[in-house]
Design a protein around this motif. Structure first.
Motif, short mmCIF file in Angstrom:
data_model
loop_
_atom_site.label_atom_id
_atom_site.label_comp_id
_atom_site.label_asym_id
_atom_site.label_seq_id
_atom_site.Cartn_x
_atom_site.Cartn_y
_atom_site.Cartn_z
N SER A 199 13.77 13.40 -1.50
CA SER A 199 13.20 12.34 -2.32
C SER A 199 13.19 11.01 -1.55
N ILE A 200 12.19 10.18 -1.84
CA ILE A 200 12.03 8.90 -1.17
C ILE A 200 12.27 7.78 -2.19
N ALA A 201 13.04 6.79 -1.79
CA ALA A 201 13.30 5.64 -2.68
C ALA A 201 12.60 4.40 -2.11
N PHE A 202 12.10 3.59 -3.01
CA PHE A 202 11.39 2.37 -2.61
C PHE A 202 12.10 1.15 -3.20
N LEU A 203 12.17 0.12 -2.39
CA LEU A 203 12.77 -1.13 -2.85
C LEU A 203 11.81 -1.86 -3.76
N SER A 205 0.80 -1.21 0.00
CA SER A 205 0.00 0.00 0.00
C SER A 205 0.84 1.27 0.00
N ILE A 206 2.12 1.17 0.25
CA ILE A 206 2.91 2.39 0.29
C ILE A 206 3.96 2.41 -0.79
N LYS A 207 3.98 1.39 -1.60
CA LYS A 207 5.01 1.33 -2.62
C LYS A 207 4.45 1.83 -3.94
N ASN A 224 4.97 1.90 9.95
CA ASN A 224 4.04 2.35 8.92
C ASN A 224 4.22 3.85 8.70
N CYS A 225 3.41 4.40 7.81
CA CYS A 225 3.53 5.83 7.51
C CYS A 225 3.24 6.68 8.75
N ALA A 226 2.25 6.27 9.54
CA ALA A 226 1.88 7.04 10.72
C ALA A 226 3.07 7.24 11.65
N ARG A 227 3.95 6.23 11.72
CA ARG A 227 5.10 6.30 12.63
C ARG A 227 6.35 6.83 11.93
N CYS A 228 6.26 7.04 10.63
CA CYS A 228 7.41 7.51 9.87
C CYS A 228 7.30 9.01 9.60
N ALA A 229 6.26 9.36 8.87
CA ALA A 229 5.93 10.77 8.59
C ALA A 229 6.84 11.46 7.58
N LEU A 230 7.82 10.73 7.06
CA LEU A 230 8.78 11.37 6.15
C LEU A 230 8.09 12.01 4.95
N CYS A 231 7.13 11.33 4.39
CA CYS A 231 6.55 11.78 3.13
C CYS A 231 5.94 13.17 3.22
N TRP A 232 5.40 13.54 4.37
CA TRP A 232 4.82 14.87 4.50
C TRP A 232 5.65 15.80 5.37
N CYS A 260 12.56 4.31 1.92
CA CYS A 260 11.34 4.26 2.76
C CYS A 260 11.62 3.43 4.01
N PRO A 261 11.57 4.04 5.20
CA PRO A 261 11.91 3.32 6.42
C PRO A 261 11.03 2.10 6.68
N ALA A 262 9.79 2.12 6.21
CA ALA A 262 8.91 0.97 6.44
C ALA A 262 9.37 -0.25 5.67
N GLN A 263 10.10 -0.02 4.60
CA GLN A 263 10.55 -1.16 3.79
C GLN A 263 11.84 -1.78 4.31
S1 SF4 Z 1 5.68 8.12 5.12
FE1 SF4 Z 1 6.67 7.70 3.12
S2 SF4 Z 1 8.77 7.08 3.63
FE2 SF4 Z 1 7.53 6.91 5.49
S3 SF4 Z 1 6.79 4.78 5.58
FE3 SF4 Z 1 5.22 5.99 4.52
S4 SF4 Z 1 5.75 5.80 2.33
FE4 SF4 Z 1 7.59 5.17 3.48
#
Ligand code: SF4
Length: 256
Positions: free
Chosen positions: A250-254, A19-21, A237-245, A228-231
């Motif tokens: 730039s964010i890289a995905f595996l 869902s996040i890739k 998950n995104c809620a605990r990461c928050a990087l995207c917002w 992406c730290p979740a990967q």
């Molecule tokens: S907020 Fe972005 S970088 Fe962080 S886990 Fe979600 S998709 Fe990955």
């Protein structure tokens, strides 16, 4: 889905974090598949109009996706509830998308897609107004789990919503081209002027800011991007990461 026209790659390639890739999948349509040619989802029965009784709500809680999460847990939007919006892949996307045949929606047979258009937009506006009332201190919308911005007018709707609903925040990815595509140009205008609340990244674009990319096969990282730290097990998950917002990096995905 497993018919002769669809080639399923190794089962292990299905993402642990689908869902996040952005825009990749273990399922690739063979050239000429009707979903490719017609520009539609591989799962047409999951595409519902907004007045279909099966559509309980347009904006679904991130709680429904373990890779998104219910509420932001760090940063300036801490405690803000997260919601997701899912449109029809390919139908709303640019044909220039590099993963037109390998969209990760090909591996999501159960995701409910919404039919886009005026009726959808009217109900989306009402849903955002409702969230503004319920969450005046902030809420976050993930655009688009599947699909993309499909018209300049639809981008304008989001621009107007940012003004009308001060609690609204957005993050997501787009395959639109910010230079050659009028829809991409419209997205660029909104994101450039209000990145803090409209953090929409350019899928596949180069550079160390405002982009999202897939790490090429055979490489382990993108030197210009944060993986992406979740990967990689650094965030649940995104809620605990928050990087995207929170970050313009730039964010890289595996690719799994
Ligand atoms: S907020 Fe972005 S970088 Fe962080 S886990 Fe979600 S998709 Fe990955």
């Amino acid at each position: 889905m497993t018919g002769p026209l669809v080639r399923r790659l190794a089962a292990s390639s299905m993402s642990r974090f689908p869902s996040i890739k952005p825009k990749q999948s273990g399922v690739v349509l063979v050239p000429g598949h009707s979903a490719e040619v017609e520009g539609r989802s591989l799962f047409p029965t999951t595409v519902n109009t907004v007045d279909d009784p099966r559509v309980k709500r347009l904006l679904k809680s991130g709680h429904n996706s373990r890779k998104i999460g219910r509420r932001v847990e760090k940063g300036r939007l801490t405690m803000a509830p997260i919601f997701t919006l899912t449109l029809e892949e390919r139908k709303t996307c640019p044909r220039s998308c590099k993963t037109w045949r390998s969209c990760y929606g090909n591996g999501m047979p159960y995701a409910q897609r919404l039919v886009h258009g005026p009726q959808f937009e009217a109900m989306l506006w009402a849903a955002l107004a409702d969230l503004q009332r319920k969450h005046p201190r902030g809420f976050l919308v993930r655009l688009h789990v599947l699909g993309d911005f499909y018209s300049v007018e639809y981008v304008d709707l989001w621009a107007e919503a940012l003004v009308a609903f001060p609690a609204l925040n957005v993050f997501g990815f787009t395959a639109r081209n910010p230079v050659s595509d009028p829809i991409g140009q419209a997205i660029d205008r909104v994101a450039s002027s209000n990145w803090l609340r409209f953090a929409v990244r350019w899928s596949g674009k180069s550079g160390d800011r405002f982009a999202s990319r897939v790490i090429p096969d055979g490489e382990t990282e993108d030197p210009d991007a944060i993986t992406c730290p979740a990967q990689i097990g650094k965030a649940e998950n995104c809620a605990r990461c928050a990087l995207c917002w929170q970050s313009t990096r730039s964010i890289a995905f595996l690719r799994h």
